[in-house]
Motif scaffolding. Sequence first.
Motif, PDB file in Angstrom:
ATOM      1  N   UNK A  64       0.840  -1.195   0.000  1.00 37.48           N
ATOM      2  CA  UNK A  64       0.000   0.000   0.000  1.00 37.48           C
ATOM      3  C   UNK A  64       0.878   1.250   0.000  1.00 37.48           C
ATOM      4  N   UNK A  65       0.514   2.234  -0.795  1.00 39.80           N
ATOM      5  CA  UNK A  65       1.250   3.498  -0.822  1.00 39.80           C
ATOM      6  C   UNK A  65       1.217   4.132   0.568  1.00 39.80           C
ATOM      7  N   UNK A  66       2.325   4.673   0.969  1.00 41.49           N
ATOM      8  CA  UNK A  66       2.536   5.179   2.331  1.00 41.49           C
ATOM      9  C   UNK A  66       1.503   6.197   2.797  1.00 41.49           C
ATOM     10  N   UNK A  67       0.884   6.941   1.906  1.00 48.69           N
ATOM     11  CA  UNK A  67      -0.049   7.993   2.326  1.00 48.69           C
ATOM     12  C   UNK A  67      -1.477   7.498   2.543  1.00 48.69           C
ATOM     13  N   UNK A  68      -1.723   6.213   2.367  1.00 54.21           N
ATOM     14  CA  UNK A  68      -3.077   5.678   2.554  1.00 54.21           C
ATOM     15  C   UNK A  68      -3.196   5.127   3.973  1.00 54.21           C
ATOM     16  N   UNK A  69      -4.219   5.555   4.671  1.00 57.50           N
ATOM     17  CA  UNK A  69      -4.411   5.189   6.078  1.00 57.50           C
ATOM     18  C   UNK A  69      -4.693   3.698   6.247  1.00 57.50           C
ATOM     19  N   UNK A  70      -3.907   3.056   7.104  1.00 62.02           N
ATOM     20  CA  UNK A  70      -4.040   1.627   7.382  1.00 62.02           C
ATOM     21  C   UNK A  70      -4.072   1.419   8.890  1.00 62.02           C
ATOM     22  N   UNK A  71      -5.220   1.001   9.389  1.00 61.36           N
ATOM     23  CA  UNK A  71      -5.387   0.781  10.821  1.00 61.36           C
ATOM     24  C   UNK A  71      -4.359  -0.229  11.322  1.00 61.36           C
TER      25      UNK A  71
END
Length: 148
Positions: A64-71
Amino acid sequence: MLSELKATLLAGSAEEYLSRLYERIERGKLNAFTTLARETALKEAKRFDQNPGKGLLAGVPIAIKECISTKGIESNCSSRILQGYIPPYDAHVIERLRAEGAIIMGKTNMDEFAMGTSTETSAFGPTRNPWDIDCVPGGSSGGSAACV
């Protein structure tokens, strides 16, 4: 090495396949990832191996691209100011990926706050082009491009 990875995937062990991907990432010189979610991802892969899911992406490792929020997985936007930030929620796209059984293996390097065109302005160092490490992979999504 790629044929070994394909053979492992075809043999049906998501956990072993993911372990080999992590080994390959750590041996590499591309700096494509800023965060690896090894522990969580391997647990999910093991769970998948024991009870395969039915989603369209069940057992498939995803970067996942670093700027996408991942809980539960650090999301630093390739900036030192956000280093250590772990979001309390998933972005909608992550919710959808998880619902289909995707295994998030890590976050890919990018230009800091996606403000660039070469992936050289990451606070965690530039990403290298897999075809020529003296070159950049381009785009603010260079980590994603390099890991593919």
